[in-house]
Design a protein around this motif. Structure first.
Motif, short mmCIF file in Angstrom:
data_model
loop_
_atom_site.label_atom_id
_atom_site.label_comp_id
_atom_site.label_asym_id
_atom_site.label_seq_id
_atom_site.Cartn_x
_atom_site.Cartn_y
_atom_site.Cartn_z
N THR A 93 -10.16 0.38 -0.45
CA THR A 93 -8.96 1.38 -0.03
C THR A 93 -9.53 2.87 -0.09
N ILE B 162 -11.83 3.50 2.73
CA ILE B 162 -10.91 3.75 3.82
C ILE B 162 -10.07 5.21 3.84
N LEU B 163 -9.67 5.66 2.77
CA LEU B 163 -8.75 6.79 2.39
C LEU B 163 -9.83 7.89 2.87
N TRP C 133 -10.80 -4.71 -3.89
CA TRP C 133 -9.58 -3.81 -2.90
C TRP C 133 -9.46 -2.38 -2.96
N VAL C 134 -9.62 -2.12 -4.35
CA VAL C 134 -9.49 -0.59 -4.75
C VAL C 134 -10.48 0.03 -4.17
N SER D 292 0.97 3.94 -2.92
CA SER D 292 0.62 5.34 -2.82
C SER D 292 1.90 6.27 -3.16
N GLY E 26 0.96 -1.21 0.09
CA GLY E 26 0.06 -0.12 -0.20
C GLY E 26 0.95 1.44 0.12
#
Length: 173
Positions: free
Chosen positions: A140, A143-144, A136-137, A21, A17
């Motif tokens: 993510t 979550i972000l 997953w994306v 990033s 991750g």
């Protein structure tokens, strides 16, 4: 902490991750540079292109930047020919923002090689792999989004600067 390179068959999720990033940030820095922009200008231009007719106040709400900062960036994007202002038909004091064809042309040129490579990558996946990557994306991104909101909604202010180590005396434990 293990590096992503140490075990490519079982990469550490956190390291992976962090690498993703880093690569996304560096790619967008390179795109911004190619367009003659800084990272903030590039991201604001992306918001304007994604939401044609957005107003400066909405950019403030989306980004947390001040009105003067947004005005400065918008002025620069207009001067460079990437954005245009249009008066609001119902309120002539207000204006809305639109990305120009020049922006689309320059972005297409900058993103084309990566878009082709990503298409080839995804094209080589079966349906189960695409579903897993999509899960997953999107997870993510969620979550972000929540983590960003939690950081920006706190009233604690910025973290204090670290205290430099004392020199000349005994080492601190």
């Amino acid at each position: 902490m293990r590096s992503v390179r140490e075990s490519p068959s079982h990469p550490d999720g956190i390291a992976l991750g962090q690498e993703l990033s880093l690569r996304v940030v560096l790619f967008h820095e390179a795109v911004a540079s190619r367009l003659g922009l800084n990272a903030t200008e590039h991201k604001l231009l992306s918001l304007i292109a994604r939401d044609p007719g957005i107003g400066p106040s909405e950019l403030v709400a989306h980004t947390g930047l001040s009105h003067p900062a947004i005005t400065k960036v918008v002025n620069r994007l207009v001067d460079l020919g990437y954005t245009e202002r249009r008066r609001d038909g119902s309120d002539r004091r207000r204006f809305t923002l639109y990305a120009t064809p020049l922006r689309q042309q320059r972005m297409a040129g900058a993103f084309a090689p990566m878009a082709e490579a990503m298409e080839a990558l995804v094209g080589g996946m079966d349906e189960a792999e695409r579903r897993a990557v999509t899960r997953w994306v999107t997870g993510t991104i969620d979550i972000l989004r929540r983590s960003t909101a939690a950081l920006t909604e706190t009233t604690d202010g910025p973290a204090p600067a670290p205290t430099p180590p004392a020199y000349g005396g005994a080492a601190e434990p």
